[in-house]
Scaffold this active site. Structure first.
Site, mmCIF file in Angstrom:
data_model
loop_
_atom_site.group_PDB
_atom_site.id
_atom_site.type_symbol
_atom_site.label_atom_id
_atom_site.label_comp_id
_atom_site.label_asym_id
_atom_site.label_seq_id
_atom_site.Cartn_x
_atom_site.Cartn_y
_atom_site.Cartn_z
ATOM 1 N N PHE A 206 8.644 83.353 78.427
ATOM 2 C CA PHE A 206 9.899 83.502 79.069
ATOM 3 C C PHE A 206 10.972 84.322 78.418
ATOM 4 C CE2 PHE A 206 9.029 79.500 76.975
ATOM 5 C CZ PHE A 206 10.275 79.476 75.950
ATOM 6 N N GLY A 207 11.117 84.042 76.929
ATOM 7 C CA GLY A 207 12.100 84.486 76.299
ATOM 8 C C GLY A 207 12.189 83.955 75.104
ATOM 9 N N ASP A 323 1.386 71.765 82.547
ATOM 10 C CA ASP A 323 1.261 72.601 81.297
ATOM 11 C C ASP A 323 1.589 71.853 80.141
ATOM 12 O OD1 ASP A 323 0.908 74.851 79.974
ATOM 13 O OD2 ASP A 323 2.651 75.639 80.078
#
Ligand SMILES: *[C@@H]1O[C@H](CO)[C@@H](O)[C@H](O)[C@H]1NC(C)=O
Length: 493
Positions: A206-207, A323
């Site tokens: 995501f970053g 997750d």
């Protein structure tokens, strides 16, 4: 507009001066005191409109929190998102505010369009004029606003938040008197914009994750790339689920989208834990029997809280993580852990028995996917299926921990589950062959039988790994078994 504001200030001041007795307000989360509260400050009503859901909050604001005096931070509205109203007479916050539409609710323009067609050019000219004026005002306000919020000089902090307040104070305030699900949006924003980033501590799909400082304390800042706006929004939304706060779930502080005109920076601010992820921790250190029980029990407590549905107005929906893995669990200073990365989680709407977003089939990390996820036999209409898949993953995490347990001077090197059966970064097909077709599971060594704690852990793992999801243990059951073990082994939690 400015007249209204002046009036409000006058009313506010006279309210403060003459108030010799407490002000009574409606309070949406004061079940015990009949949905009422008393204050020396103001009554506040706010309506927020987030992704199609309207939420009304009514609370008391203590006088000391009414800062700055003219426009207290708690009383500010945000265009299109939040409409807030503070007032100073008994039960004056018993109003249902509307969130200014136009930004979100495009349907509301329909009648206007129709009228415009009927009334013809004259009306159109008026409309253009009105829109022009509104746009101008909006821009001015947005501009002023940005000017005010962009000030990063800590000496200006007192404008928004009392100077001596630390993050802990702020969060404590909220868990006791606030809306129960997080800081008000404007406080989140102000906090986020006064954080000074220090160093990058991780990278993901995501970053990036940074360590930042806010008022002398460390915070973790997850910065999403602007392409990942949906992930950012979803994760912030999940973290702000009412009643989610728990010592074994990563503490959420703020979400902010900083728009500088050309691109948007999406921040998610949370507690910082210097030990990092359980994956990193196990790679560096072995654990004692006591350490293992502490980690395993706290992870089970966190997951049990996440999964649990609490009924009532201040209740919480059941949440499945989807997750779970050692990289998404953080190790705290005291040796317990906190579950993080809720970006893929789904919530259960028990009233309609549905799941809050359309769950796509196979998300999460392939290595940790349960057999029914790998072969796509999972029943996605049934919320419990997702909980069972979480439990399978928890079993794998337990295996990672138990291997690093130092019992009688023996412990194994760190390995990921299925390290000996699949290559690194395995495909779904490779995982499916091993987990579904060959029905293989990580190896539970025989010598674990000689130590009670490892024997219990081994047994739990096997009962987390059943091919049939419904046969697996529940998080609550695991929590109870491990609590019992911690008593027997005399673990101080
Ligand atoms: C606010 O409180 C008053 C007095 O308890 C009550 O009559 C009223 O219904 C409440 N309003 C709302 C919107 O809850």
């Amino acid at each position: 507009m400015s007249q209204g504001r002046t009036l409000l200030v006058v009313v506010a001041l006279s309210g403060i001066i003459t108030a010799s007795e407490a002000l009574k307000c409606n309070c949406t989360n004061c079940e015990k005191s009949g949905y009422e509260c008393e204050t020396d400050g103001a009554c506040m009503a706010s309506t927020s409109y987030i992704k199609g859901q309207k939420q009304h909050v009514r609370i008391c604001i203590p006088r000391e929190s009414l800062i700055p005096p003219g426009q207290p931070i708690y009383c500010l509205s945000a265009e299109g998102v939040l409409n807030t109203h503070c007032c100073y007479t008994d039960y004056c916050n018993s109003v249902d505010l509307q969130v200014p539409s136009g930004v979100l609710d495009s349907n509301s323009w329909r009648p206007v369009e129709l009228a415009a067609v009927i009334a013809g050019p004259v009306f159109l000219v008026c409309l253009v004029l009105i829109v022009g004026v509104l746009l101008f005002q909006y821009h001015q306000r947005a501009y002023n606003h940005r000017q005010r919020l962009d000030v990063e000089d800590p000496s200006c902090d007192h404008l928004y938040l009392a100077k001596d307040k630390t993050l802990q104070d702020l969060i404590f305030d909220l868990s006791t008197s606030g809306s129960g699900s997080g800081l008000p949006l404007f406080v989140q924003r102000t906090v986020a914009r006064t954080i000074v980033l220090q160093e990058i501590i991780g990278k993901g799909r995501f970053g990036e994750v940074w360590r930042g400082r806010w008022r002398g304390g460390d915070v973790a800042v997850k910065i999403f790339s602007s392409r990942e706006e949906r992930s950012w929004f979803r994760e912030a939304e999940i973290y702000q689920t009412i009643m989610l706060r728990h010592e074994n779930i990563l503490g959420f502080i703020a979400a902010d989208n900083k728009d500088n005109g050309t691109w948007t920076q999406l921040w998610l601010v949370s507690d910082y834990h210097e030990h990092g992820s359980l994956f990193d921790y196990l790679n560096h250190y072995s654990v004692t029997i006591e350490g293992m029980i502490k980690i395993a029990l706290s992870a089970a407590s966190g997951l049990a809280h996440l999964h649990m549905e609490i009924l009532g107005t201040q209740g919480k929906p059941g949440i499945a993580h989807r997750d779970l893995k050692s990289k998404n669990i953080l190790v705290k200073k005291n040796g317990t852990c906190a579950i993080a990365d809720l970006g893929l989680a789904v919530r259960h709407e028990s009233a309609t028995d549905t799941i809050d977003i359309a769950p796509n089939q196979r998300v999460g990390t392939k290595r940790y996917m349960a057999p029914e996820v790998l072969d796509e036999t999972i029943n996605m209409k049934h919320f419990d299926s997702f909980k069972c898949a979480d439990i399978y993953a928890l079993g794998l995490v337990y295996w990672e921990i138990a291997r690093r347990c130092n019992a009688g001077g023996v412990h194994e090197e760190y390995q990921l589950p299925y390290y000996d059966l699949v290559p690194s970064d395995p495909s779904i097909e490779e995982m499916r062959k091993v987990v579904c077709d060959q029905r293989l599971r990580p190896n539970v060594p025989n010598w674990w039988q000689s130590y009670e704690a490892l024997r219990v852990m081994g047994k739990i793992m096997r009962e987390c790994w059943y091919a049939n999801g419904a046969a697996r243990l529940t998080a609550l059951r695991i929590k109870k078994t491990l609590s019992q073990l911690s008593v027997e082994e005399d673990v101080k939690i």
